[in-house]
Scaffold this motif. Structure first.
Motif, PDB file in Angstrom:
ATOM      1  N   TYR A  97       0.828  -1.206   0.000  1.00 13.68           N
ATOM      2  CA  TYR A  97       0.000   0.000   0.000  1.00 13.68           C
ATOM      3  C   TYR A  97       0.863   1.258   0.000  1.00 13.68           C
ATOM      4  O   TYR A  97       0.663   2.148  -0.825  1.00 13.68           O
ATOM      5  N   PHE A  98       1.828   1.333   0.928  1.00 12.83           N
ATOM      6  CA  PHE A  98       2.591   2.569   1.075  1.00 12.83           C
ATOM      7  C   PHE A  98       3.649   2.768  -0.006  1.00 12.83           C
ATOM      8  O   PHE A  98       3.967   3.909  -0.351  1.00 12.83           O
ATOM      9  N   PHE A  99       4.195   1.673  -0.554  1.00 13.59           N
ATOM     10  CA  PHE A  99       5.272   1.821  -1.527  1.00 13.59           C
ATOM     11  C   PHE A  99       4.830   1.635  -2.974  1.00 13.59           C
ATOM     12  O   PHE A  99       5.574   1.972  -3.880  1.00 13.59           O
ATOM     13  N   VAL A 100       3.616   1.098  -3.210  1.00 12.75           N
ATOM     14  CA  VAL A 100       3.152   0.879  -4.578  1.00 12.75           C
ATOM     15  C   VAL A 100       1.820   1.593  -4.826  1.00 12.75           C
ATOM     16  O   VAL A 100       1.721   2.453  -5.692  1.00 12.75           O
ATOM     17  N   VAL A 101       0.796   1.225  -4.068  1.00 15.65           N
ATOM     18  CA  VAL A 101      -0.559   1.738  -4.329  1.00 15.65           C
ATOM     19  C   VAL A 101      -0.645   3.237  -4.084  1.00 15.65           C
ATOM     20  O   VAL A 101      -1.160   3.987  -4.928  1.00 15.65           O
ATOM     21  N   LEU A 102      -0.173   3.699  -2.942  1.00 21.26           N
ATOM     22  CA  LEU A 102      -0.269   5.123  -2.610  1.00 21.26           C
ATOM     23  C   LEU A 102       0.458   6.014  -3.625  1.00 21.26           C
ATOM     24  O   LEU A 102      -0.130   6.987  -4.108  1.00 21.26           O
ATOM     25  N   PRO A 103       1.717   5.701  -4.002  1.00 22.99           N
ATOM     26  CA  PRO A 103       2.358   6.541  -5.029  1.00 22.99           C
ATOM     27  C   PRO A 103       1.636   6.500  -6.383  1.00 22.99           C
ATOM     28  O   PRO A 103       1.542   7.515  -7.059  1.00 22.99           O
ATOM     29  N   ILE A 104       1.127   5.327  -6.773  1.00 20.11           N
ATOM     30  CA  ILE A 104       0.414   5.250  -8.052  1.00 20.11           C
ATOM     31  C   ILE A 104      -0.870   6.060  -7.991  1.00 20.11           C
ATOM     32  O   ILE A 104      -1.217   6.766  -8.947  1.00 20.11           O
ATOM     33  N   ASN A 105      -1.607   5.967  -6.881  1.00 19.82           N
ATOM     34  CA  ASN A 105      -2.822   6.770  -6.732  1.00 19.82           C
ATOM     35  C   ASN A 105      -2.514   8.252  -6.742  1.00 19.82           C
ATOM     36  O   ASN A 105      -3.247   9.046  -7.336  1.00 19.82           O
ATOM     37  N   ARG A 106      -1.436   8.650  -6.089  1.00 20.55           N
ATOM     38  CA  ARG A 106      -1.050  10.068  -6.074  1.00 20.55           C
ATOM     39  C   ARG A 106      -0.694  10.534  -7.489  1.00 20.55           C
ATOM     40  O   ARG A 106      -1.108  11.615  -7.918  1.00 20.55           O
ATOM     41  N   LEU A 107       0.055   9.702  -8.223  1.00 23.00           N
ATOM     42  CA  LEU A 107       0.399  10.046  -9.597  1.00 23.00           C
ATOM     43  C   LEU A 107      -0.853  10.123 -10.460  1.00 23.00           C
ATOM     44  O   LEU A 107      -0.995  11.032 -11.286  1.00 23.00           O
ATOM     45  N   SER A 108      -1.786   9.199 -10.267  1.00 23.20           N
ATOM     46  CA  SER A 108      -3.037   9.201 -11.021  1.00 23.20           C
ATOM     47  C   SER A 108      -3.842  10.458 -10.731  1.00 23.20           C
ATOM     48  O   SER A 108      -4.409  11.068 -11.643  1.00 23.20           O
ATOM     49  N   ASN A 109      -3.900  10.877  -9.466  1.00 23.75           N
ATOM     50  CA  ASN A 109      -4.634  12.104  -9.113  1.00 23.75           C
ATOM     51  C   ASN A 109      -3.983  13.336  -9.713  1.00 23.75           C
ATOM     52  O   ASN A 109      -4.670  14.264 -10.134  1.00 23.75           O
ATOM     53  N   LEU A 110      -2.647  13.349  -9.768  1.00 26.44           N
ATOM     54  CA  LEU A 110      -1.959  14.481 -10.401  1.00 26.44           C
ATOM     55  C   LEU A 110      -2.284  14.541 -11.886  1.00 26.44           C
ATOM     56  O   LEU A 110      -2.474  15.624 -12.446  1.00 26.44           O
ATOM     57  N   ARG A 111      -2.349  13.382 -12.530  1.00 23.08           N
ATOM     58  CA  ARG A 111      -2.685  13.358 -13.954  1.00 23.08           C
ATOM     59  C   ARG A 111      -4.126  13.792 -14.182  1.00 23.08           C
ATOM     60  O   ARG A 111      -4.426  14.473 -15.138  1.00 23.08           O
ATOM     61  N   LYS A 112      -5.034  13.367 -13.298  1.00 21.77           N
ATOM     62  CA  LYS A 112      -6.436  13.707 -13.454  1.00 21.77           C
ATOM     63  C   LYS A 112      -6.681  15.199 -13.269  1.00 21.77           C
ATOM     64  O   LYS A 112      -7.587  15.757 -13.861  1.00 21.77           O
ATOM     65  N   SER A 113      -5.886  15.846 -12.434  1.00 20.41           N
ATOM     66  CA  SER A 113      -6.111  17.268 -12.193  1.00 20.41           C
ATOM     67  C   SER A 113      -5.840  18.106 -13.439  1.00 20.41           C
ATOM     68  O   SER A 113      -6.398  19.178 -13.595  1.00 20.41           O
ATOM     69  N   GLY A 114      -5.027  17.604 -14.352  1.00 19.11           N
ATOM     70  CA  GLY A 114      -4.735  18.325 -15.576  1.00 19.11           C
ATOM     71  C   GLY A 114      -5.538  17.852 -16.773  1.00 19.11           C
ATOM     72  O   GLY A 114      -5.329  18.305 -17.888  1.00 19.11           O
ATOM     73  N   GLU A 115      -6.498  16.935 -16.566  1.00 19.60           N
ATOM     74  CA  GLU A 115      -7.273  16.396 -17.679  1.00 19.60           C
ATOM     75  C   GLU A 115      -8.312  17.389 -18.179  1.00 19.60           C
ATOM     76  O   GLU A 115      -8.808  18.228 -17.443  1.00 19.60           O
ATOM     77  N   GLU A 116      -8.623  17.250 -19.436  1.00 17.99           N
ATOM     78  CA  GLU A 116      -9.705  18.028 -20.024  1.00 17.99           C
ATOM     79  C   GLU A 116     -11.014  17.305 -19.778  1.00 17.99           C
ATOM     80  O   GLU A 116     -11.032  16.101 -19.562  1.00 17.99           O
ATOM     81  N   PRO A 117     -12.153  18.030 -19.848  1.00 17.97           N
ATOM     82  CA  PRO A 117     -13.432  17.341 -19.661  1.00 17.97           C
ATOM     83  C   PRO A 117     -13.704  16.368 -20.799  1.00 17.97           C
ATOM     84  O   PRO A 117     -13.152  16.474 -21.888  1.00 17.97           O
TER      85      PRO A 117
END
Length: 157
Positions: free
Chosen positions: A100-120
């Motif tokens: 969770y802390f070394f794989v899932v959490l960083p991937i989720n954080r990276l995914s959220n960063l990508r989503k914040s810049g997405e177009e509708p």
């Protein structure tokens, strides 16, 4: 024989089989990574805190002691090893936490960063949805039924 080989080639080159193979290989790589993390970092840390990283040799209940067997050899005692069960539970929790802390959490954080810049999402239906609608309409036309996007077929009263 040629059709069997062509069928096998088609099966292997299909995306599902390749995705599954990649998943198994990546899973094996993650297993070695997490096992190394647990064995070489977390278990020594637990050993430093609690005095030993493995409880399998403690908290045992001996049901029957060692005895001499029929052939004269010593038979090991029957033991219920509560410590081994506790060690397995702790290792499961450590592996889950490490994943969770070394794989899932960083991937989720990276995914959220990508989503914040997405177009509708585009307002028009995607290309595959349009293709599926065309197939549906063609199948309905062949069977003589009407679809929501086409006028009713057949005689009307």
């Amino acid at each position: 024989m040629r059709s069997v080989l062509n069928g096998f080639k088609e099966f292997v080159l299909r995306g599902n089989a390749i995705d599954l193979a990649v998943g198994v290989v990546v899973g094996a790589a993650f297993t070695t990574l997490v096992t190394s993390l647990v064995d070489n970092f977390l278990n020594p840390l637990i050993g430093a805190i609690f005095g030993q990283p493995d409880f399998s040799s403690v908290w045992q209940w001996e049901i029957r002691g060692a005895y001499e067997g029929i052939d004269g050899e010593m038979v090991e005692p029957s033991v219920i090893a509560f410590g081994a069960i506790l060690t397995a539970v702790i290792n499961l929790l450590i592996v889950a936490a490490a994943l969770y802390f070394f794989v899932v959490l960083p991937i989720n954080r990276l995914s959220n960063l990508r989503k914040s810049g997405e177009e509708p999402e585009p307002e028009a239906p995607a290309e595959d949805v349009l293709l599926l609608q065309e197939i549906r309409d063609l199948l309905a036309a062949q069977s003589g039924r009407s679809t929501p996007n086409s006028p009713p077929s057949g005689p009307q009263a």
